[in-house]
Write an enzyme that holds these catalytic residues in place. Structure first.
Site, mmCIF file in Angstrom:
data_model
loop_
_atom_site.group_PDB
_atom_site.id
_atom_site.type_symbol
_atom_site.label_atom_id
_atom_site.label_comp_id
_atom_site.label_asym_id
_atom_site.label_seq_id
_atom_site.Cartn_x
_atom_site.Cartn_y
_atom_site.Cartn_z
ATOM 1 N N SER A 30 1.258 -1.198 -0.285
ATOM 2 C CA SER A 30 0.074 -0.016 0.205
ATOM 3 C C SER A 30 0.616 1.438 0.149
ATOM 4 O O SER A 30 2.149 1.051 0.564
ATOM 5 C CB SER A 30 -0.655 -0.529 1.181
ATOM 6 O OG SER A 30 -1.631 1.711 1.720
ATOM 7 N N TYR A 83 -1.194 -0.592 10.277
ATOM 8 C CA TYR A 83 -1.754 -1.171 8.725
ATOM 9 C C TYR A 83 -0.569 -0.620 8.425
ATOM 10 O O TYR A 83 0.500 -0.987 7.057
ATOM 11 C CB TYR A 83 -2.549 -0.199 7.996
ATOM 12 C CG TYR A 83 -2.666 -0.885 6.330
ATOM 13 C CD1 TYR A 83 -3.229 -2.071 6.731
ATOM 14 C CD2 TYR A 83 -3.125 -0.016 5.453
ATOM 15 C CE1 TYR A 83 -3.946 -2.417 4.848
ATOM 16 C CE2 TYR A 83 -2.941 -0.150 4.406
ATOM 17 C CZ TYR A 83 -3.712 -1.850 4.213
ATOM 18 O OH TYR A 83 -3.865 -1.474 2.889
#
Length: 242
Positions: free
Chosen positions: A139, A152
């Site tokens: 990501s 995350y």
């Protein structure tokens, strides 16, 4: 018919779209999900409409023993795997001070430890066949970090470093390791945001929108089809966002 592709977290979102994309290309599939067996079997059924074989496993890829059971099946049945796609991932949206240790460990195990387990277990298989590809789904937050998504972001940053290091380690063995740092993709992971928040997010992206899962799957397929000289790279797919 082509050899097998393993895709973790394939019951929905990017994983589901990737499974269908590779099925259309004639690859056999090994798909995993954490708990929604019915949804995964539905995906498998759609993939098999393309005339390929599809094997499913339900369990936690953050658990090394579960991952080992997948590769025991591969070895016991003499299956040939060409590509591993480490896609399984979860997020936690909230202040770090409010996150529990269990919550932290769940995100780390699902997003990062799974990449270690699946990758380390497939390396001997790839060494035997003198080649293979590992594609890690990362990501943009692994590159720049996101407020209220610290766990995350940390795991995706770990995946990026993991990819670069393992790419160097395995290049002499003709095994390519790359990651795709996705931007905002229209998946269930973003369902926690309101329409207004998603619209505001789209305004920040130069392309002016979130990408669809089919676009994300197309990018994964493109990396899988790239030549052997591409390895150790973290490739952004974010509409010019980060």
């Amino acid at each position: 018919m082509k050899n097998y592709v393993i895709i973790t977290g394939a019951s929905r979102g990017i994983g589901k779209a990737a499974a269908l994309a590779f099925a259309r290309e004639g690859y056999n599939l090994i798909l995993t999900c954490r708990r929604n067996t019915a949804l995964l079997e539905e995906v498998a059924g759609k993939c098999e409409e393309y005339g390929i074989k599809c094997i499913t496993f339900t369990g936690d890829v953050g658990n090394h023993e579960f991952c080992s059971s997948i590769f025991k099946y591969v070895e016991d049945n003499s299956l040939l795997v060409d590509i591993l796609i480490n896609n399984a991932g979860i997020s936690y949206v909230g202040l770090l001070q409010d996150m529990t240790v269990d919550g932290w460990n769940t995100v780390v195990n699902t997003n990062l430890t799974s990449v270690f387990s699946m990758s380390s277990l497939i390396i001997p298989h790839f060494l035997k066949k003198n080649g293979g590809k590992i594609i890690n789904i990362s990501s943009v937050w692994g590159k720049v970090g996101a407020s209220c998504e610290v766990a995350y972001s940390a795991t995706k940053g770990g995946i990026n470093a993991f990819t670069k290091a393992l790419g160097k380690e395995l290049a002499p063995s003709n095994i390519q390791v790359n990651a795709i740092a996705f931007g905002a993709i229209d998946t269930d992971m973003n369902k926690c945001f309101s329409d207004a928040e998603l619209a505001s997010l789209a305004d920040e992206i130069p392309a002016g929108r979130l990408a669809g899962t089919e676009e994300a799957a197309g990018m994964i397929l493109s990396v899988a089809n790239m030549g052997e000289y591409l390895t150790g790279q973290v490739i952004s797919f974010d509409g010019g966002w980060c």
